[in-house]
Motif scaffolding. Structure first.
Motif, PDB file in Angstrom:
ATOM      1  N   GLY A  54      -6.365 -22.129 -12.427  1.00 32.00           N
ATOM      2  CA  GLY A  54      -6.737 -22.115 -11.018  1.00 32.00           C
ATOM      3  C   GLY A  54      -6.349 -20.864 -10.262  1.00 32.00           C
ATOM      4  N   LEU A  55      -5.629 -19.930 -10.909  1.00 29.59           N
ATOM      5  CA  LEU A  55      -5.170 -18.717 -10.228  1.00 29.59           C
ATOM      6  C   LEU A  55      -5.700 -17.494 -10.976  1.00 29.59           C
ATOM      7  CD1 LEU A  55      -3.372 -17.794  -7.824  1.00 29.59           C
ATOM      8  CD2 LEU A  55      -1.499 -17.541  -9.481  1.00 29.59           C
ATOM      9  N   GLN A  94      -4.432 -15.254  -2.121  1.00 30.04           N
ATOM     10  CA  GLN A  94      -3.035 -15.673  -2.054  1.00 30.04           C
ATOM     11  C   GLN A  94      -2.105 -14.495  -1.794  1.00 30.04           C
ATOM     12  OE1 GLN A  94      -2.345 -19.162  -2.399  1.00 30.04           O
ATOM     13  NE2 GLN A  94      -4.580 -19.013  -2.109  1.00 30.04           N
ATOM     14  N   SER A  95      -2.399 -13.366  -2.409  1.00 32.97           N
ATOM     15  CA  SER A  95      -1.581 -12.163  -2.211  1.00 32.97           C
ATOM     16  C   SER A  95      -2.420 -10.952  -2.590  1.00 32.97           C
ATOM     17  CB  SER A  95      -0.297 -12.208  -3.055  1.00 32.97           C
ATOM     18  OG  SER A  95      -0.612 -12.213  -4.447  1.00 32.97           O
ATOM     19  N   ALA A  96      -1.990  -9.792  -2.106  1.00 32.39           N
ATOM     20  CA  ALA A  96      -2.701  -8.555  -2.419  1.00 32.39           C
ATOM     21  C   ALA A  96      -1.731  -7.387  -2.289  1.00 32.39           C
ATOM     22  CB  ALA A  96      -3.902  -8.366  -1.500  1.00 32.39           C
ATOM     23  N   ARG A  97      -2.023  -6.337  -2.994  1.00 37.60           N
ATOM     24  CA  ARG A  97      -1.198  -5.140  -2.896  1.00 37.60           C
ATOM     25  C   ARG A  97      -2.049  -3.915  -3.222  1.00 37.60           C
ATOM     26  NH1 ARG A  97       2.317  -3.914  -8.183  1.00 37.60           N
ATOM     27  NH2 ARG A  97       0.891  -4.661  -9.791  1.00 37.60           N
ATOM     28  N   LEU A  98      -1.575  -2.771  -2.728  1.00 40.91           N
ATOM     29  CA  LEU A  98      -2.188  -1.480  -3.010  1.00 40.91           C
ATOM     30  C   LEU A  98      -1.166  -0.625  -3.741  1.00 40.91           C
ATOM     31  CD1 LEU A  98      -4.304   0.827  -2.647  1.00 40.91           C
ATOM     32  CD2 LEU A  98      -3.231   1.280  -0.421  1.00 40.91           C
ATOM     33  N   SER A 145      -4.093 -11.824   5.524  1.00 48.75           N
ATOM     34  CA  SER A 145      -4.863 -12.020   6.750  1.00 48.75           C
ATOM     35  C   SER A 145      -5.684 -10.787   7.132  1.00 48.75           C
ATOM     36  CB  SER A 145      -3.938 -12.399   7.905  1.00 48.75           C
ATOM     37  OG  SER A 145      -3.051 -11.334   8.204  1.00 48.75           O
ATOM     38  N   VAL A 146      -5.325  -9.615   6.600  1.00 46.40           N
ATOM     39  CA  VAL A 146      -6.108  -8.421   6.936  1.00 46.40           C
ATOM     40  C   VAL A 146      -7.383  -8.339   6.104  1.00 46.40           C
ATOM     41  CG1 VAL A 146      -3.989  -7.195   7.531  1.00 46.40           C
ATOM     42  CG2 VAL A 146      -5.017  -6.827   5.289  1.00 46.40           C
ATOM     43  N   LEU A 147      -7.478  -9.125   5.033  1.00 42.38           N
ATOM     44  CA  LEU A 147      -8.673  -9.136   4.197  1.00 42.38           C
ATOM     45  C   LEU A 147      -9.633 -10.202   4.699  1.00 42.38           C
ATOM     46  CD1 LEU A 147      -7.000  -8.841   0.674  1.00 42.38           C
ATOM     47  CD2 LEU A 147      -7.872  -7.003   2.123  1.00 42.38           C
ATOM     48  N   THR A 188      -4.805 -11.363  -5.820  1.00 39.78           N
ATOM     49  CA  THR A 188      -4.574 -12.632  -6.509  1.00 39.78           C
ATOM     50  C   THR A 188      -5.146 -13.745  -5.641  1.00 39.78           C
ATOM     51  OG1 THR A 188      -2.545 -11.757  -7.500  1.00 39.78           O
ATOM     52  CG2 THR A 188      -2.841 -14.140  -7.530  1.00 39.78           C
ATOM     53  N   TYR A 189      -5.958 -14.612  -6.254  1.00 41.12           N
ATOM     54  CA  TYR A 189      -6.687 -15.594  -5.456  1.00 41.12           C
ATOM     55  C   TYR A 189      -6.939 -16.873  -6.246  1.00 41.12           C
ATOM     56  CZ  TYR A 189     -10.738 -14.157  -8.242  1.00 41.12           C
ATOM     57  OH  TYR A 189     -11.597 -13.890  -9.278  1.00 41.12           O
ATOM     58  N   THR A 190      -7.183 -17.923  -5.495  1.00 38.87           N
ATOM     59  CA  THR A 190      -7.721 -19.161  -6.060  1.00 38.87           C
ATOM     60  C   THR A 190      -9.175 -19.267  -5.605  1.00 38.87           C
ATOM     61  OG1 THR A 190      -6.996 -20.456  -4.155  1.00 38.87           O
ATOM     62  CG2 THR A 190      -5.477 -20.299  -6.027  1.00 38.87           C
TER      63      THR A 190
END
Length: 730
Positions: A54-55, A94-98, A145-147, A188-190
């Protein structure tokens, strides 16, 4: 086997072996996985992997988020780079990074250069410039939230200094390089459970994070038929054209394998009600005659993905359902199912999303997609005009394309301010901006040679260079008065041209898809070498790539099996063994001469093992002059599908040229060969043809002129002798 056939076969074996085996001095232990291309860095690619049930995690290299190749170079006191990536509605971030790998000029070491990072114009972080000998790596955590769903813009702004005193804003010390291969965005997303209607297809069938990455096509149990081959290709194009710039990984699926092999896939099931069996919902029992059924629902294998069903009781009904699915402007209802009958059934060709412009016509910049563009407060900038020309277009010698430009520029410029016109990366003309009081210039005409234009995609860049007066090292440099405006009422007028092209030309295929575009009135044929599902999926993959170029759907194409060649251009896809008795003598692959030339290919091909290589090769049909045959082949059905998936990737596709290409999964393995002989398609003005022949064979032209002069001198000598004899007699 005669001597010619034996020598050709040995050359081919040697050539293929050289692509598949490492040198004997580099042999590794049997348990080692040796890759002869390990010295090449892996090609940057957007990848998605499952972290846990699921992830999912998407890896987006910056190199894949921008059209320009190579690193990002930020020059001067201030410079900006912008790139974008998409998030599909199904993705719940769920989360993100650059992660950014960058380095700045050492001359800035004592002046604190900075990088400002934004996402969708919202500040997300700032980084100190790295001025050491080696690049540095920084990680910036992004607030989910910025995406937003849809297109997201990543901005990198450089503020650079080498001194706090007087600074030249264009000094060569002011630079920052960003490694686009090893810099990336990670998301990273569901996935949301699927919920949508047919009217939502434009939003649901999208590229990007959480979008359609894997597409399974179900055509029913049993052997593949020409209708199933056709419907699968049209369905693949219907999905790929909506994705716009990315292709899904296309796989064949059997109806009974949906619960085991279709996890993580979006599905299109296409075929008659009898062929699809229990996949068609009970509501379709209301169908009669040639009525069509189109529906969308969660996939039975994965409720976060969709399954589209295009069906009917008859082949005509299925055809109508597929055409409705493929048309962007077809009025699909806001429901999960649609029954089409009578006049509602779409017919005729599906209109292409984009078409090349034609010669002998005038176009405004607004027609070509360029709006009014202004540059303020900058001493340089670029305005780019993009358009496509037909693949078989050939302008006549000494022709000119004429721009009529509506533009204006501000006051206070030095007289060395210019607008440089650069066509496809090469400088052509310049416009001086000499009025110190500024000027409005309506209808400024300037011509460029048509030889600068080429079939396929063209880019005309108006590079603006504005100079301003400045004196002394520490003089105030205000650039707020610098201004340039190019209006969308400007026009481009193209002269008449011939429809003429020389083939084989794989570069033209890669650039325009020619002649397999679906744009012209003349149809073409696609033939599969056998009825295996992997071969069909290879056909669907190539059809998706070719259709995506212009947003076309191959409704007018003759799909089928077998190796018969008709009086039309033909794309043939099949394994080496399936095509061994087919390959025309006009198409062959030579390893020693470095060319593709005539010979006994059909006889030799039976004894050659292609190994892990795919082979794409073109030549003239032996039965119909002026018709092109393009063959894609590999050793096995599985390798054929794998080779097709590699070939359509930009890293491979962009390298195609000449008359033949061989490749493996790594883009560094692509090898091409030029054709020894070509043939022409189309017509050309007689005078232009004579000029072309003279240019291709200058010695023949020189000898012809010499022969004419010699004959003329001989005639004059005979006349002079005759007149002299008459005078002596008198």
């Amino acid at each position: 086997m005669n001597k010619l056939a034996r020598s050709t076969a040995l050359a081919l074996v040697f050539a293929i072996a050289s692509f598949t085996r490492p040198a004997t001095a580099q042999v590794q232990p049997e348990d080692a996985a040796y890759d002869v291309y390990a010295r090449y860095r892996d090609d940057p690619a957007i990848t998605t992997q499952q972290v846990e049930p699921g992830l999912w995690r998407a890896h987006l290299p910056l190199a894949m988020l921008r059209s320009e190749q190579g690193p990002i170079r930020l020059d001067g006191a201030e410079d900006t780079a912008r790139m974008g990536f998409a998030l599909a509605p199904q993705a719940d971030v769920q989360s993100a990074r650059l992660v950014l790998r960058h380095v700045s000029g050492r001359g800035q070491a004592k002046a604190d250069p900075q990088l400002r990072l934004t996402v969708n114009d919202r500040f997300v972080g700032q980084l100190a410039g790295v001025t050491t000998n080696a690049a540095g790596v920084n990680e910036v955590v992004l607030d989910p939230s910025v995406l937003m769903t849809g297109f997201n813009t990543l901005g990198i702004d450089a503020v650079q200094r080498y001194t706090y005193d007087c600074q030249d804003p264009d000094a060569p010390e002011l630079w920052t390089d960003i490694d686009t291969t090893r810099s990336y965005v990670e998301v990273t997303y569901t996935r949301h459970p699927f919920a949508g209607s047919l009217a939502d297809l434009g939003a649901l069938v999208t590229a990007g994070v959480g979008g359609v990455d894997h597409l399974g096509i179900v055509t029913g149990d049993g052997a593949m038929t020409p209708d199933r081959l056709r419907w699968g290709a049209l369905s693949a194009q219907a999905v790929s054209n909506r994705l716009g710039y990315r292709l899904p990984d296309i796989a064949p699926l059997a109806p009974g394998a949906l619960t085991t092999d279709a996890a993580g896939m979006d599905i299109v099931a296409v075929g008659t009600v009898a062929e699809l069996g229990g996949l068609v919902p009970p509501e379709a029992s209301a169908l009669s005659g040639d009525e069509a059924w189109l529906s969308i629902a969660p996939s039975p294998a994965d409720p976060t993905h969709f399954m589209i069903i295009a069906s009917g009781l008859t082949p005509a009904g299925v055809e109508g359902a597929v055409r409705a699915l493929a048309q962007d402007n077809f009025p699909l209802s806001d429901s999960d199912a649609l029954l089409l009958s009578g006049a509602d059934l779409p017919s005729g060709a599906v209109v292409a999303r984009k078409r090349p412009i034609e010669a002998g016509a005038k176009y405004t910049f607004s027609n070509l997609g360029l709006a009014d563009t202004s540059l303020f407060g900058k001493d340089h900038g670029s305005v780019e005009l993009d358009f496509d020309l037909p693949a078989d277009l050939r302008f006549r010698t000494a022709g000119e394309a004429v721009f009529s430009l509506d533009f204006a520029y501000g006051a206070g410029l030095r007289d060395d301010s210019v607008v440089n016109i650069v066509v496809n990366g090469e400088f052509q003309r310049a416009i001086r901006l000499t009025n110190p009081d500024g000027e409005v210039m309506p209808g400024y005409q300037i011509g460029i040679p048509t030889s600068a234009l080429r079939p396929g995609h063209n880019t005309v860049a108006f590079e603006v260079e504005l100079s301003t007066e400045s004196e002394g090292l520490c003089s105030t440099r205000s650039m707020r008065h610098l201004a340039f405006v190019l209006k969308d009422t400007s026009t481009l007028t193209l002269p008449e041209a011939d429809a003429y092209v020389e083939l084989p030309n794989l570069a033209l295929l890669a650039e325009t898809g020619f002649p397999y575009t679906g744009l012209g009135a003349d149809g073409f044929a696609i033939r599969a070498g056998d009825t295996q599902p992997e071969t069909a999926a290879a056909v669907w993959t190539l059809a998706a790539r070719l259709g995506q170029m212009h947003g076309t759907v191959f409704t007018g194409v003759d799909f089928g099996f077998g190796l018969d060649l008709g009086d039309q251009d033909t794309l043939v896809v099949g394994t080496r063994t399936a095509l061994a008795g087919f390959m025309p003598a006009s198409i062959s692959f030579s390893g020693d001469a470095g060319t593709v030339d005539g010979g006994t290919f059909s006889r030799d091909f039976k004894s050659v093992d292609l190994g892990d290589n795919g082979l794409l090769i073109e030549g003239q049909s032996p039965s119909f002059a002026g018709r092109l045959v393009t063959v894609m082949t590999a050793e096995t059905e599985q390798r054929l599908l794998s080779s097709a998936k590699s070939l359509v990737q930009p890293s491979h596709w962009s390298q195609l040229e000449g008359g033949a290409a061989v490749w493996r999964d790594n883009a560094a393995t692509v090898v091409t060969q030029a054709p020894a002989t070509r043939f022409a398609v189309g017509t050309m003005d007689p005078d232009e043809r004579a000029r072309m022949k003279s240019a291709q064979s200058p010695w023949r032209w020189i000898l012809t002129i010499a022969g004419i002069l010699f004959a003329l001198a001989s005639v004059l000598a005979l006349i002079a002798r005759y007149m002299r004899d008459r005078m002596n007699e008198s």
